[in-house]
Design an enzyme around this catalytic site. Structure first.
Site, PDB file in Angstrom:
ATOM      1  N   GLY A  55      -8.096  -7.324   8.668  1.00 58.48           N
ATOM      2  CA  GLY A  55      -7.065  -7.051   9.723  1.00 58.48           C
ATOM      3  C   GLY A  55      -6.612  -7.263  10.946  1.00 58.48           C
ATOM      4  O   GLY A  55      -5.579  -8.468  10.586  1.00 58.48           O
ATOM      5  N   ARG A  56      -7.399  -6.868  12.025  1.00 55.52           N
ATOM      6  CA  ARG A  56      -6.654  -7.980  13.251  1.00 55.52           C
ATOM      7  C   ARG A  56      -7.028  -8.921  13.723  1.00 55.52           C
ATOM      8  O   ARG A  56      -5.642  -9.701  14.577  1.00 55.52           O
ATOM      9  CB  ARG A  56      -7.486  -6.737  14.671  1.00 55.52           C
ATOM     10  N   GLN A  96       0.601  -0.944   0.067  1.00 58.13           N
ATOM     11  CA  GLN A  96       0.025  -0.156   0.291  1.00 58.13           C
ATOM     12  C   GLN A  96       0.570   1.209  -0.157  1.00 58.13           C
ATOM     13  O   GLN A  96       2.260   1.072   1.068  1.00 58.13           O
ATOM     14  CB  GLN A  96      -0.932   0.298   1.094  1.00 58.13           C
ATOM     15  N   ARG A 147      -7.325   2.046  -2.154  1.00 59.19           N
ATOM     16  CA  ARG A 147      -8.498   1.911  -1.329  1.00 59.19           C
ATOM     17  C   ARG A 147      -9.457   3.148  -0.709  1.00 59.19           C
ATOM     18  O   ARG A 147      -8.202   4.148  -0.798  1.00 59.19           O
ATOM     19  CB  ARG A 147      -7.472   1.726   0.076  1.00 59.19           C
ATOM     20  N   TYR A 157      -5.240  10.475   4.940  1.00 59.09           N
ATOM     21  CA  TYR A 157      -3.739  10.890   5.019  1.00 59.09           C
ATOM     22  C   TYR A 157      -3.997  11.531   3.228  1.00 59.09           C
ATOM     23  O   TYR A 157      -5.184  11.583   2.575  1.00 59.09           O
ATOM     24  CB  TYR A 157      -2.934   9.436   4.029  1.00 59.09           C
TER      25      TYR A 157
END
Length: 358
Positions: free
Chosen positions: A317-318, A105, A232, A185
């Site tokens: 993710g986690r 990414q 994304r 971002y």
């Protein structure tokens, strides 16, 4: 314990994503772990970490800066020097050797940064307004630095940085890149009408706010091909002091990105958010949904999303953080390891490469 997955579970179905064949529809979402060397070089510990998780259909490696000014946090990987290329080459070799697929990414942090983290350079953004809150630095938490707005003349240079980073990543042997236009971002700072206060060709209308993202995607496609380029987005997500009221920008953006034939669109949203169905209807290629910001990623719930056609793949993710063999555990109906939150950001092997597999 859960029941084992059926052999015909949509989670386990192979697919082709652009130019990249994947073994299943359970993708590893990017997770910032702050384990790169101080100069941003990916290291052998990271190669071990990603190789352990090669059972994911596709690994989306952590947000990595395409330039020095793009660095947001300490010890995040870079994608712009020869040393970075060598580090990513080791990771690509390790993941491919374990039978996996991996993209990186590309994340320019924009105003979510501090001069202590990016070599003393004033962060850049769509705006001169600093983000609220604080950011972690080597000397402790500090307020986000005040950015300077990129001039219209500077934007093409930033776009080239993404394209150059994508070329480096593929030259290193990675399977492609994911452009990070989410989570507050840089690219998201242009998309968001509550942040972007520009009056030039990169601000104001939805088409203008989407412009830098489309230009970045086009340059990346020209560098490495559409079949190795994903993106994304996180429509309306307030993370990192993002404020958005005009979500029509995402329909404008996705319609233009569809014309570029990108490999996939990765959306962070609740499955029942109306924007998901709208974007799904516009997007012609692989549609990836990540619901983990709003709720824990539940195996059976994610399976239903695929079975119902809400998405073509899911990004998790986690659960991957603490379970390097997550897909095997879900397949078998085995219990999951619990993640140690104290080791999420920074450190060594503890809480990183020492979680047990079945």
């Amino acid at each position: 314990m859960s029941s084992p997955l059926r052999a015909d579970s949509p989670l386990l179905a192979p697919a082709r994503v652009g130019d990249v064949p994947v073994a299943n529809r359970v993708w590893m979402a990017p997770l910032t772990r702050n384990r790169a060397d101080a100069d941003g070089t990916p290291n052998d510990l990271q190669a071990t970490y990603y190789a352990q998780r090669a059972g994911a259909g596709l690994i989306v490696a952590e947000g990595s800066q395409p330039s020095a000014v793009g660095q947001g946090y300490p010890n995040t990987p870079g994608v712009y020097t020869d040393a970075h290329r060598a580090g990513w080459a080791r990771i690509a070799e390790a993941v491919h050797g374990a039978g996996g697929r991996i993209v990186v990414q590309l994340m320019h942090a924009g105003r979510i940064s501090h001069t202590d983290n990016n070599g003393g350079v004033t962060p850049v953004s769509s705006t001169a307004t600093p983000a609220a809150g604080q950011i972690f630095t080597a000397t402790g938490p500090q307020d986000h630095a005040t950015p300077r707005p990129l001039t219209a003349e500077e934007v093409p240079g930033v776009v080239r940085e993404y394209a150059d980073a994508a070329r480096l990543a593929v030259d290193a042997g990675l399977d492609g890149v994911e452009l990070h236009a989410a989570n507050g971002y840089l690219l998201h700072q242009f998309l968001a009408d509550g942040v972007n206060d520009r009056t030039d060709g990169y601000g104001g209308t939805a088409e203008n706010r989407a412009r830098i993202v489309v230009e970045t995607a086009r340059a990346t496609v020209e560098a490495i091909g559409a079949g190795r380029t994903g993106i994304r987005i996180s429509p309306g997500h307030p993370f990192n002091d993002i404020s958005e009221t005009d979500l029509s920008v995402y329909e404008t953006l996705v319609a233009q990105l569809a014309e570029l034939d990108l490999a996939y669109l990765h959306v962070i949203a609740e499955a029942d958010d109306p924007i998901v169905a709208k974007l799904r209807a516009i997007w012609p290629n692989t549609f990836v949904l990540n619901t983990g910001f709003g709720a824990e990623s539940d195996r059976d719930g994610l399976e239903r999303l695929l079975a119902d056609g809400v998405a073509d793949a899911v990004a998790v993710g986690r659960p991957f953080l603490a379970n390097p063999d997550l897909v095997a555990r879900w397949r078998a109906g085995a219990e999951l390891n619990e993640p140690d939150q104290a080791t999420f950001y920074g450190g060594g092997a503890e809480g990183y490469t020492d979680y047990p597999a079945l």
